[in-house]
Design an enzyme around this catalytic site. Structure first.
Site, PDB file in Angstrom:
ATOM      1  N   GLY B 334       0.834  -1.193   0.000  1.00  0.00           N
ATOM      2  CA  GLY B 334       0.000   0.000   0.000  1.00  0.00           C
ATOM      3  C   GLY B 334       0.870   1.245   0.000  1.00  0.00           C
ATOM      4  N   SER B 335       0.374   2.287   0.659  1.00  0.00           N
ATOM      5  CA  SER B 335       1.062   3.580   0.613  1.00  0.00           C
ATOM      6  C   SER B 335       2.412   3.571   1.316  1.00  0.00           C
ATOM      7  CB  SER B 335       0.179   4.656   1.253  1.00  0.00           C
ATOM      8  OG  SER B 335      -1.037   4.746   0.536  1.00  0.00           O
ATOM      9  N   THR B 336       2.728   2.513   2.093  1.00  0.00           N
ATOM     10  CA  THR B 336       4.044   2.490   2.749  1.00  0.00           C
ATOM     11  C   THR B 336       5.151   2.402   1.708  1.00  0.00           C
ATOM     12  OG1 THR B 336       3.996   0.095   2.999  1.00  0.00           O
ATOM     13  CG2 THR B 336       3.147   1.380   4.841  1.00  0.00           C
ATOM     14  N   ILE B 337       4.811   2.110   0.448  1.00  0.00           N
ATOM     15  CA  ILE B 337       5.829   2.035  -0.594  1.00  0.00           C
ATOM     16  C   ILE B 337       6.199   3.429  -1.104  1.00  0.00           C
ATOM     17  CG2 ILE B 337       4.422   1.916  -2.722  1.00  0.00           C
ATOM     18  CD1 ILE B 337       7.287  -0.493  -1.776  1.00  0.00           C
ATOM     19  N   LYS B 338       5.356   4.416  -0.781  1.00  0.00           N
ATOM     20  CA  LYS B 338       5.538   5.733  -1.385  1.00  0.00           C
ATOM     21  C   LYS B 338       6.891   6.392  -1.093  1.00  0.00           C
ATOM     22  CE  LYS B 338       0.645   6.550  -2.034  1.00  0.00           C
ATOM     23  NZ  LYS B 338      -0.590   7.074  -1.433  1.00  0.00           N
TER      24      LYS B 338
END
Lengths: 373, 639
Positions: B334-338
């Site tokens: 999810g957004s933790t990859i951003k």
């Protein structure tokens, strides 16, 4: 006078000997072997004093029997011979008909109180009978007499072999054959019989039980079945061989103390002896046994009538055969047959027979008339 | 008297001479035969003495392996987590009970025994099978794991049961039970297959157990030790009579874990009733401080063989307790990859920190009608990289990913450890999934579409990462690119030594950026995630006495249609989104990096964030966070 005749006269002078009617050299040798036997038995049983005590008691009873038989003059033994033989023969037939099954074979006769093996009687009965038969006939025997004697031997031997107890049958047969041999049967006949025997071997093989054949094959190659039929002989050879020259010491035989050796207080006690006392011990034992046999033969040559001569000779040679068959089996030169080592193996039956035989030898020696008949 | 009179007269002298001759021959034969026996004895006892002496020795002496005591395992503060405890067994030696026993008598004996120590039907059946198979002097176990009470009860009545005894054996025990099952693992009875796979099977000839999972399996060689040897004298039945000489076993090495059981407990508790995983790593060493996968199960049940029924219950449990989520759970990040996507864009020069774009409510690929929606219905408006991370703007990263292309994304993320096993010293680690053009062609047989890249930009689509990978990647940002192999064991105490010998951290290939300033750009953005009021984890950081750099994430479990709206109240709990959170703190001098996955927890900031906060508080402050603020305050759900 020859030296032994001098000794004889001295012997008769000796009051103790006169009372006990013992042949001291023979008696001492028997005591030595029996004493050695108790010592080995203590070790072989793993220090079971109870067992040694029981065997000592049997030995004492046996010596009593020896003493008692020694008091019976050889002439009386001769008179009893046909009766003892006939009784033995009847019992063998009875066993054949009504014997109880013991150890897979009909050997034992249950008399309610005691169970005993009639074949044991015949170890003495057969030589007595054949000696009795030849006693008043001129020797060497003629062919017809030989045939009669052979029948006297073969019938009980065959009955015993039928039980089946080949070992005892051979021993009983041997005792009878020794009498015939000592009676002076011609060498040519002996050679002919020997050839016949060799020729009959395959036939005999055909009639053997499986377990008997296996024993013969095992002798030829014990390693072929190391955990089965060959186990006894392999372990006993290891025991004897690992004893070396001096032995591992009394009660230190690992083969026997750690149960690798089967039947070590009975049939295979010679292996315990060899392991713990080494080659020197074996030599000593062989010398003792040899002395007993030769002394017996000497007594036979000194006997004054045919019956006594033949019986004494045959009994001595029988004793030798027991020793040889057992030691030969345990050391791996003869097939495994259930024959105890005389005077050493644990057990009472053979003790009774042996002591009776020694008693007869002593009687023959001590009841000689000073003048030849 | 003979029945028939002699027909000829006997000649006594001649007969006597004949007899003497025959006796002489017999005597000679006797002497020869006895000499033959003597010769045979000489052959056996002198000529072949060496041969038989050796065979006799082989007969009586046997070499018996003595199992070494297994090494103990402690957490980083010395709390024992794997120990060897005497466990009591009830054993029966048939030869000491009696000779004339039959099935009925044995059963009667077992019935009598059951008055004091219960012997279940299954153990009885095993007893009867072993009784027929074993030699009578070999003891048979009637019952394993007697309780103290049972031992005491039997001791009082032992006199009535000759041949039955209570025997203490060392058995592996895990005092923390489920707390360590997914890291330390457990030992179990050696299987036939394991025995064949051993390089040195003789070293295990006395051992009954072997490491089956986790550290117990990974460090088996250290933990097991070396078997000792005993030369024992045996009898023909194989029974040991005495020990002749002995070479003592070398015990296994003791291990000091990097885990902190206190932290572990805090993390477990913080997860509450949720299933999920927490991994905490010390960035400067790779030490794994906590490794939680919930639910857990009791490893002690597996040591002596778990009952089929209990095992089936574990297997069919819908929460899958046997599944090690921390190491093998593959979640869309999810957004933790951003933050990593941002670093990639900076590194490749596709973006600059200052560059802004207009982020509307959705992103569209050129020449396509498919709309890739932002989580915020109206869009974020004008955003740069910093704002995109703080507010977790999707459209910015859709655009960035599309412009970088999957191949460059793959190569950059790979350097952080995504798509690889990191090599943690336990078992069951999954490489996750870092998709690439060639992967999709090979695995799915379908070409890579630009839309696939767009999804990867916000950590969805084919991209899958394990909690361990997320924690390690967060730690890599914390150390500005330095990487260490995550490890559970930090020190070893070898036999004979009284000190634990620390193991040097194992560096992994570092991530090197064109300009180290990029690290600061990303870290500043991550700090503002918890610091700024519009940050997605503002609630997590607002009362913290240290700065937290973090990123929230929400992973879709259930694929929504293009125009569908996510409404948790209408979906089954198992289809709710996973909540994710990565963080490290203090941001200026990172001591701990954390990754949290709360399965079906909903929003990363509100469900996973507090778990990470609790873990960081306990580690940095030595205490738990104050009770959560009252729920009255309106919080906008942020992703």
């Amino acid at each position: 006078m020859r030296p032994f005749e001098q000794a004889l006269h001295h012997g008769v002078e000796n009051p103790l000997l006169r009372v006990a009617r013992l042949d001291w050299p023979l008696f001492v040798a028997v005591l030595l072997v029996a004493g050695l036997g108790l010592l080995v038995l203590y070790s072989a049983s793993g220090g079971d004093l109870g067992l040694v005590k029981r065997q000592s008691l049997r030995l004492l009873l046996g010596l009593g029997l020896l003493l008692a038989v020694a008091q019976v003059p050889a002439d009386r033994l001769r008179l009893w011979s046909p009766w003892i033989y006939s009784a033995g023969l009847l019992l063998l037939v009875w066993v054949d008909v009504a014997g109880v099954i013991g150890k897979g074979a009909q050997r034992w006769l249950d008399l309610g109180v005691i169970r005993f093996q009639p074949s044991e009687i015949m170890k003495l009965g057969v030589p007595m009978m054949v000696a009795w038969y030849f006693a008043d006939r001129p020797l060497p025997p003629r062919l017809r007499e030989l045939a009669v004697a052979a029948l006297m031997v073969v019938v009980p031997a065959a009955l015993i072999a039928r039980q089946p107890d080949l070992g005892t049958a051979v021993l009983v047969g041997a005792a009878g054959v020794f009498v015939i041999f000592l009676a002076g049967v011609g060498w040519r006949l002996i050679a002919a019989l020997g050839a016949l025997g060799l020729g009959a071997a395959p036939v005999l093989w055909h009639f053997m039980h499986d377990y008997q054949r296996r024993r013969v094959l095992t002798l030829l190659d014990p390693e072929s079945d190391p955990m089965g039929a060959g186990y006894h002989i392999i372990q006993s050879e290891i025991a004897i061989g690992s004893g070396g020259l001096y032995g591992k010491g009394w009660t230190n035989g690992t083969q026997s103390q750690l149960d690798f050796l089967p039947e070590r207080s009975t049939d295979f006690i010679f292996a315990v002896f060899g392991e713990e006392f080494g080659f020197l011990g074996v030599l000593a034992l062989l010398v003792l046994y040899g002395f007993i046999v030769l002394r017996g033969l000497y007594i036979a040559t000194q006997a004054q009538d045919t019956y006594a001569r033949l019986l004494a000779g045959a009994l001595s040679l029988s004793f030798f055969v027991y020793c040889f068959v057992n030691m030969g089996m345990v050391s791996g030169i003869l097939p495994v047959v259930g024959v105890p080592l005389p005077l050493i193996s644990y057990g009472g039956t053979s003790m009774v027979t042996l002591m009776t035989a020694f008693g007869m030898l002593m009687s023959i020696h001590s009841h000689r008339r000073l003048l030849a008949r | 008297m003979p029945a028939t009179p002699p027909e000829e007269l006997k000649n006594p002298a001649e007969e006597r001479a004949l007899f003497r001759a025959r006796a002489g021959v017999a005597a000679a034969l006797v002497v020869a035969a006895l000499a033959g026996v003597a010769g045979r004895a000489a052959y056996l006892q002198i000529h072949k003495y060496q041969h038989f002496a050796t065979r006799s020795q082989d007969n009586r002496v046997r070499v018996v392996a003595v199992p070494p005591p297994r090494g103990l395992i402690y957490d980083r503060n010395g709390v024992a987590v794997a120990v060897n405890l005497p466990s009591y067994r009830l054993e029966l030696t048939p030869s000491e009970v009696g000779r004339r026993m039959d099935a009925a008598r044995w059963n009667a004996l077992l019935d009598r025994l059951s008055q004091w120590v219960e012997i279940p039907e299954a153990d009885r059946g095993r007893f009867h099978r072993e009784r027929l198979r074993k030699r009578p002097f070999q003891p048979i176990t009637l019952r394993f794991n007697l309780s103290d009470e049972e031992v005491a009860r039997f001791a009082v009545h032992q006199y009535a049961f000759p041949g039955v005894q209570v025997v203490a054996r060392l058995g592996r025990h895990y005092p923390r039970a489920g707390a360590t099952v997914h890291s330390v693992g457990y030992v179990g009875r050696i299987s036939e297959k394991e025995l064949q796979a051993l390089e040195e099977p003789q070293n295990y000839s006395g051992s009954s157990h072997i490491g089956k999972t986790g550290v117990e399996k990974y460090h088996e060689a250290l933990l097991h030790g070396r078997a000792g040897l005993q030369h024992v004298e045996i009898n023909a039945q194989g029974r040991v009579l005495r020990v002749l000489d002995e070479e003592p076993p070398e015990p296994g090495a003791d291990l000091l874990l990097s885990l902190d059981m206190g932290l572990q407990a805090v993390a477990e508790q913080a997860l509450g009733a949720h299933t999920g995983a927490v991994v905490a790593i010390e960035p400067s060493t790779g030490d794994v401080l906590a490794l939680v996968s919930k639910p857990t199960y009791d490893p002690n049940a597996f040591v002596n063989g778990i009952s089929a029924q209990a095992y089936r219950a574990l297997l069919t449990d819908p929460d899958r307790p046997l599944f090690n989520r921390a190491l093998a759970g593959r979640y869309p990040p999810g957004s933790t990859i951003k933050p990593f996507m941002g670093l990639a864009g900076l590194q490749m020069g596709v973006i600059t920190p200052e560059k802004t774009i207009w982020a509307g409510p959705y992103f569209k690929l050129p020449n396509s009608k498919r709309k890739y929606r932002d989580w915020k219905r109206g869009g974020h408006g004008k955003v740069n990289l910093h704002k995109s991370i703080v507010q977790s703007c999707d459209v910015y990263f859709y655009d960035l990913a599309y412009r970088m292309g999957i191949d460059r994304i793959h190569d950059f993320l790979s350097a952080f450890g995504f798509g690889h096993r990191l090599g943690i010293d336990a078992t069951g680690e999954s490489p996750g999934l870092l998709p690439s053009r060639s992967w999709k062609q090979g695995a799915r047989g379908v070409a890579w579409f630009p839309g696939d890249t767009v999804n990867v930009g916000i950590g969805q689509g084919f991209l899958l990462a394990t909690p361990l990978q997320l924690a390690s990647a967060a730690a890599t940002i914390a150390t500005r690119g330095k990487r260490f192999r995550p490890r559970l064991v930090r020190a070893v105490r070898r036999p004979g030594s009284s000190e634990f010998e620390p193991l040097a951290p194992e560096p992994l290939p570092p991530v090197v950026l064109r300009d180290p300033v990029y690290w600061d750009v990303i870290v500043e953005a991550m700090k503002d995630v918890t610091r700024k009021r519009n940050g997605t984890a503002w609630r997590i950081g607002r009362d913290a006495p240290y700065t937290i750099a973090a990123k929230t994430g929400t992973a879709q479990v259930f694929g929504l249609k293009e125009n569908q709206k996510y409404d948790p109240s209408k979906l089954h709990r198992r289809l709710h989104d996973h909540a994710l959170f990565i963080a490290f703190a203090p941001a200026e001098d990172p001591q701990i990096a954390v990754a949290v996955v709360v399965e079906h927890g909903g929003h990363g900031g509100s469900a996973a964030g507090p778990v990470a906060r609790a873990v960081m508080d306990y580690h940095l402050l030595g205490r738990l966070p104050a009770p959560a603020a009252p729920a009255g305050e309106a919080v906008v759900a942020r992703r």
